[in-house]
Design a protein around this motif. Structure first.
Motif, PDB file in Angstrom:
ATOM      1  N   ARG A  96     -24.063 -20.580 -11.651  1.00 56.74           N
ATOM      2  CA  ARG A  96     -23.224 -21.698 -11.187  1.00 56.74           C
ATOM      3  C   ARG A  96     -22.410 -22.237 -12.353  1.00 56.74           C
ATOM      4  O   ARG A  96     -22.936 -22.447 -13.445  1.00 56.74           O
ATOM      5  N   TYR A 112     -27.407 -21.970  -0.718  1.00 55.90           N
ATOM      6  CA  TYR A 112     -27.466 -22.498  -2.077  1.00 55.90           C
ATOM      7  C   TYR A 112     -26.240 -23.366  -2.338  1.00 55.90           C
ATOM      8  O   TYR A 112     -25.125 -23.025  -1.934  1.00 55.90           O
ATOM      9  N   SER A 138     -24.903 -26.969  -5.154  1.00 59.40           N
ATOM     10  CA  SER A 138     -25.278 -28.039  -6.077  1.00 59.40           C
ATOM     11  C   SER A 138     -25.913 -29.174  -5.283  1.00 59.40           C
ATOM     12  O   SER A 138     -25.763 -29.263  -4.056  1.00 59.40           O
ATOM     13  N   LYS A 139     -26.610 -30.081  -5.963  1.00 60.14           N
ATOM     14  CA  LYS A 139     -27.263 -31.180  -5.248  1.00 60.14           C
ATOM     15  C   LYS A 139     -26.240 -32.061  -4.538  1.00 60.14           C
ATOM     16  O   LYS A 139     -26.426 -32.446  -3.375  1.00 60.14           O
ATOM     17  N   THR A 177     -23.251 -31.274  -3.445  1.00 57.47           N
ATOM     18  CA  THR A 177     -22.719 -30.561  -2.288  1.00 57.47           C
ATOM     19  C   THR A 177     -23.756 -30.476  -1.180  1.00 57.47           C
ATOM     20  O   THR A 177     -23.438 -30.694   0.006  1.00 57.47           O
ATOM     21  N   MET A 178     -24.999 -30.179  -1.525  1.00 60.82           N
ATOM     22  CA  MET A 178     -26.041 -30.067  -0.503  1.00 60.82           C
ATOM     23  C   MET A 178     -26.232 -31.390   0.229  1.00 60.82           C
ATOM     24  O   MET A 178     -26.357 -31.416   1.466  1.00 60.82           O
ATOM     25  N   ASP A 179     -26.255 -32.484  -0.501  1.00 56.90           N
ATOM     26  CA  ASP A 179     -26.380 -33.792   0.145  1.00 56.90           C
ATOM     27  C   ASP A 179     -25.219 -34.036   1.105  1.00 56.90           C
ATOM     28  O   ASP A 179     -25.409 -34.550   2.216  1.00 56.90           O
ATOM     29  N   GLU A 193     -29.168 -25.155  -9.915  1.00 57.57           N
ATOM     30  CA  GLU A 193     -28.833 -25.923 -11.112  1.00 57.57           C
ATOM     31  C   GLU A 193     -27.947 -25.093 -12.042  1.00 57.57           C
ATOM     32  O   GLU A 193     -26.795 -25.435 -12.284  1.00 57.57           O
ATOM     33  N   HIS A 239     -31.469 -24.535  -0.850  1.00 62.25           N
ATOM     34  CA  HIS A 239     -31.849 -24.434  -2.263  1.00 62.25           C
ATOM     35  C   HIS A 239     -30.797 -25.123  -3.123  1.00 62.25           C
ATOM     36  O   HIS A 239     -29.596 -24.872  -2.963  1.00 62.25           O
ATOM     37  N   ILE A 240     -31.240 -25.969  -4.029  1.00 62.36           N
ATOM     38  CA  ILE A 240     -30.347 -26.551  -5.028  1.00 62.36           C
ATOM     39  C   ILE A 240     -30.238 -25.579  -6.190  1.00 62.36           C
ATOM     40  O   ILE A 240     -31.251 -25.185  -6.770  1.00 62.36           O
TER      41      ILE A 240
END
Length: 262
Positions: A115, A78, A80-81, A83-85, A103, A100-101
């Motif tokens: 979060r 898991y 944030s978007k 960070t995931m990118d 929110e 998983h993003i």
């Protein structure tokens, strides 16, 4: 009943276990997979009961084991978007990993995770408040240039909080780091100093958050003794007695036998 096990904290890597009963999650995975396995075993935590890793941001001291650990144990990841990118683009996670993003919140088994965004020089950094089935909660909040209202509110609602106490300002200013790095650390997207942390802890204790831990201490610009003394002195000025009105400890840089029941 839930517990936090601070496995590693500091310049060399960061990883925390938070669990209740036979299930739990990791916040960050910033050492090698083998080191994390050994630290969990030392603290009698069964890795089979860990179902997810919550990543605060993409810096290597928070995700160096992520790729191997998630693949080996089939852990959900898991973040944030932003960070995931960043994790995907830098190949720090594999495409077949369950990503998983998050929110605002996520549920893993019977554990709820909130979060809270943090100001740091990363793609979209955040911290996490983990809530156990009995309603008890722990906050892991490091890597932030200043304490936001959101982090402050999350800490005030937590039974246990790890707050960054990264550096002694004078040690940093007179130390060997190059000027651009010093400026970055001292900026609003850098790290929380001992002095800034101490002020926040005094307010937290007065508000009822009584179990505290200092996290992410700089290896070059801090010591556990200086960090503890700085916070304890500020708390004493606020009329609060060390290890009487509150508990205060330092998250270990290396694996040791240490856990907090909350």
């Amino acid at each position: 009943m839930a517990k936090v096990v601070p496995l590693f904290s500091g310049s060399k890597g960061n990883c925390y276990y938070i669990g209740s009963g036979n299930e739990g999650v990791l916040v960050d995975a910033g050492r090698s997979c083998k080191q994390i396995e050994q630290a969990l075993a030392l603290n009698s935590v069964d890795i089979a009961g860990i179902h997810a890793v919550f990543v605060t941001h993409e810096h290597i001291d928070h995700c160096s084991a992520l790729r191997v650990l998630a693949k080996k144990y089939k852990l959900d990841v898991y973040a944030s978007k932003g960070t995931m990118d960043a994790l995907i683009n830098s190949h720090k996670v594999e495409s077949e990993t369950k990503l998983h993003i998050i929110e605002r919140e996520a549920v893993v088994g019977d554990i709820l995770v909130n979060r809270i965004d943090t100001p740091h020089d990363a793609a979209e950094s955040c911290c996490y408040r983990v809530i156990s089935p009995d309603g008890k909660s722990a906050l892991i909040a490091t890597d932030m240039g200043y304490m936001t209202d959101g982090v402050r509110a999350a800490a005030a609602m937590s039974d246990f909080a790890v707050i960054e106490s990264n550096h002694d300002i004078e040690m940093l200013k007179t130390g060997p780091y190059p000027y651009p790095l010093k400026r970055r650390i001292l900026s609003d997207r850098g790290h929380l100093s001992n002095e800034a942390c101490a002020v926040e802890l005094a307010e937290l204790v007065k508000g009822g958050t009584l179990r505290l831990m200092l996290g992410h201490l700089s290896e070059q610009n801090n010591t556990p003794g200086i960090a503890i003394r700085t916070s304890a002195a500020e708390l004493e000025r606020a009329g609060l007695k060390y290890n009487s009105d509150y508990t205060l400890d330092v998250a270990p840089a290396e694996a040791t036998l240490k856990s907090v029941i909350f």
